[in-house]
Design an enzyme around this catalytic site. Structure first.
Site, PDB file in Angstrom:
ATOM      1  N   ASP A  67       0.812  -1.220   0.000  1.00 54.54           N
ATOM      2  CA  ASP A  67       0.000   0.000   0.000  1.00 54.54           C
ATOM      3  C   ASP A  67       0.845   1.269   0.000  1.00 54.54           C
ATOM      4  O   ASP A  67       2.050   1.234   0.246  1.00 54.54           O
ATOM      5  CB  ASP A  67      -0.966   0.003   1.201  1.00 54.54           C
ATOM      6  CG  ASP A  67      -0.361  -0.660   2.441  1.00 54.54           C
ATOM      7  OD1 ASP A  67       0.872  -0.607   2.608  1.00 54.54           O
ATOM      8  OD2 ASP A  67      -1.118  -1.236   3.228  1.00 54.54           O
ATOM      9  N   ASP A 136      -7.984  -3.172  13.999  1.00 50.15           N
ATOM     10  CA  ASP A 136      -9.366  -3.393  13.541  1.00 50.15           C
ATOM     11  C   ASP A 136      -9.470  -4.603  12.597  1.00 50.15           C
ATOM     12  O   ASP A 136     -10.508  -4.826  11.989  1.00 50.15           O
ATOM     13  CB  ASP A 136      -9.920  -2.125  12.868  1.00 50.15           C
ATOM     14  CG  ASP A 136      -9.156  -1.733  11.603  1.00 50.15           C
ATOM     15  OD1 ASP A 136      -8.221  -2.472  11.198  1.00 50.15           O
ATOM     16  OD2 ASP A 136      -9.489  -0.686  11.014  1.00 50.15           O
ATOM     17  N   HIS A 138      -7.566  -5.161   9.852  1.00 54.21           N
ATOM     18  CA  HIS A 138      -7.222  -4.956   8.431  1.00 54.21           C
ATOM     19  C   HIS A 138      -5.923  -5.670   8.063  1.00 54.21           C
ATOM     20  O   HIS A 138      -5.047  -5.868   8.903  1.00 54.21           O
ATOM     21  CB  HIS A 138      -7.169  -3.465   8.061  1.00 54.21           C
ATOM     22  CG  HIS A 138      -6.045  -2.676   8.645  1.00 54.21           C
ATOM     23  ND1 HIS A 138      -6.228  -1.469   9.275  1.00 54.21           N
ATOM     24  CD2 HIS A 138      -4.698  -2.882   8.694  1.00 54.21           C
ATOM     25  CE1 HIS A 138      -5.061  -0.974   9.659  1.00 54.21           C
ATOM     26  NE2 HIS A 138      -4.118  -1.821   9.329  1.00 54.21           N
ATOM     27  N   GLU A 143      -9.804  -2.253   5.101  1.00 49.34           N
ATOM     28  CA  GLU A 143     -10.480  -2.002   6.361  1.00 49.34           C
ATOM     29  C   GLU A 143     -11.745  -2.859   6.449  1.00 49.34           C
ATOM     30  O   GLU A 143     -12.198  -3.415   5.441  1.00 49.34           O
ATOM     31  CB  GLU A 143     -10.851  -0.504   6.453  1.00 49.34           C
ATOM     32  CG  GLU A 143      -9.647   0.438   6.444  1.00 49.34           C
ATOM     33  CD  GLU A 143      -8.891   0.475   7.782  1.00 49.34           C
ATOM     34  OE1 GLU A 143      -8.844  -0.557   8.484  1.00 49.34           O
ATOM     35  OE2 GLU A 143      -8.337   1.539   8.102  1.00 49.34           O
TER      36      GLU A 143
HETATM   37  C1  F6R Z   1       1.319  -1.691   6.131  1.00 50.55           C
HETATM   38  C2  F6R Z   1      -0.008  -2.303   6.153  1.00 50.55           C
HETATM   39  C3  F6R Z   1      -0.805  -2.376   7.411  1.00 50.55           C
HETATM   40  C4  F6R Z   1       0.010  -2.632   8.671  1.00 50.55           C
HETATM   41  C5  F6R Z   1      -0.882  -2.614   9.896  1.00 50.55           C
HETATM   42  C6  F6R Z   1      -0.098  -2.812  11.172  1.00 50.55           C
HETATM   43  O1  F6R Z   1       1.883  -1.737   4.834  1.00 50.55           O
HETATM   44  O2  F6R Z   1      -0.472  -2.723   5.146  1.00 50.55           O
HETATM   45  O3  F6R Z   1      -1.777  -3.381   7.285  1.00 50.55           O
HETATM   46  O4  F6R Z   1       0.654  -3.876   8.554  1.00 50.55           O
HETATM   47  O5  F6R Z   1      -1.580  -1.408   9.952  1.00 50.55           O
HETATM   48  O6  F6R Z   1       0.732  -1.697  11.373  1.00 50.55           O
HETATM   49  P1  F6R Z   1       1.856  -1.715  12.499  1.00 50.55           P
HETATM   50  O7  F6R Z   1       2.825  -2.749  12.094  1.00 50.55           O
HETATM   51  O8  F6R Z   1       2.470  -0.335  12.443  1.00 50.55           O
HETATM   52  O9  F6R Z   1       1.175  -2.023  13.774  1.00 50.55           O
END
Ligand code: F6R
Length: 260
Positions: A67, A136, A138, A143
């Site tokens: 992303d 959440d 994702h 989401e």
């Molecule tokens: C990042 C991504 C997100 C993160 C998730 C956890 O490229 O796609 O799904 O893996 O938000 O983020 P952290 O690791 O910062 O807790």
């Protein structure tokens, strides 16, 4: 799903790095799907160490990141282009031409999303996808309520995700509400998926993804339908799993031929 519970986040990251190392040595032109965020930082550090000290060669590897923020230039310190350059790309011998991220500045966003899917297909598909998980539920930035068949497209972040990621923006006014993300369907096409989750803030999402129903309300639960999804957890992230003793038992008793 395979649930691997390690004593801490470092041990889980090192175990995941060993799987990626083995893939690249077996298939030097492997295609990796990569994630950003706090979770994979130790994983990247360990891959860099293996590159420097043990000759792990990224010269033929291709990467696709999950992303990127819509509207952030690659030079913006909170962009995922910037994160990947700083934390990984610039420290291994990966060819810049083979390191892909969604284009957050694309003039025609739907066309850029279609092209990203085409590039993944042209590379032969993703051999191994690295994932974190949002509080959440994702994966990527799919989401809750994301279609489980979705492909790369624009998503609107939830308030919870915006709050979780606000720490990366010195000026809160610069935090985009929209991202380009691979879809759940894109992630499900990867031949192997490694999901890493650390800390108590992830425990509820992990339990819902592993032991709850498969539902678009918890996009990570789609991994229950993946033939080769491995979760690397620390103790805290595994804390809400009802069957965690069984998962430990399975791991301890795994036949040698089934190990990575
Ligand atoms: C990042 C991504 C997100 C993160 C998730 C956890 O490229 O796609 O799904 O893996 O938000 O983020 P952290 O690791 O910062 O807790």
């Amino acid at each position: 799903m395979e649930i691997i519970i390690q004593p801490d986040a470092d041990a889980a990251s090192l175990a995941g790095a060993a799987v990626i190392d083995a893939l690249i040595r077996r298939k030097p032109a492997a295609v990796l799907g990569l994630a950003t965020g706090s979770t994979p930082l130790t994983l990247y550090r360990e891959l860099i160490r293996r590159h420097r000290e043990e000759g792990l060669d990224f010269s033929r590897v291709t990467t696709f990141n999950l992303d990127e923020y819509l509207g952030l230039a690659p030079a913006h310190p909170a962009s995922y282009h910037f994160y990947m350059r700083e934390n990984f790309f610039h420290q291994v011998n990966l060819s810049a031409a083979r390191a892909h991220l969604p284009d957050g500045l694309a003039a025609d966003v739907p066309a850029a999303c279609r092209r990203y899917e085409e590039q993944i297909a042209a590379a032969g598909g993703i051999d191994l996808q690295v994932l974190g998980i949002g509080a959440d539920g994702h994966i990527g930035f799919n989401e809750p309520s994301s279609s489980l068949a979705s492909r790369t497209r624009v998503k609107t972040l939830t308030m919870e995700t915006l709050r979780d990621n606000a720490r990366h923006f010195t000026d809160p006014g610069e935090q985009p509400r929209h991202v380009i993300t691979m879809g759940v369907g894109t992630i499900m096409d990867a031949r192997t998926v490694l999901l890493f989750a650390f800390g108590p803030a992830k425990a509820r999402a992990v339990a819902a993804a592993v032991e709850g129903p498969v539902t678009a309300s918890v996009p990570a639960s789609a991994l229950q339908l993946h033939p080769r999804a491995v979760l690397f957890l620390d103790q805290a992230a595994a804390g809400d799993l009802r069957r965690r003793e069984y998962y430990r038992w399975v791991h301890e008793n795994k036949p040698d031929w089934q190990r990575f």
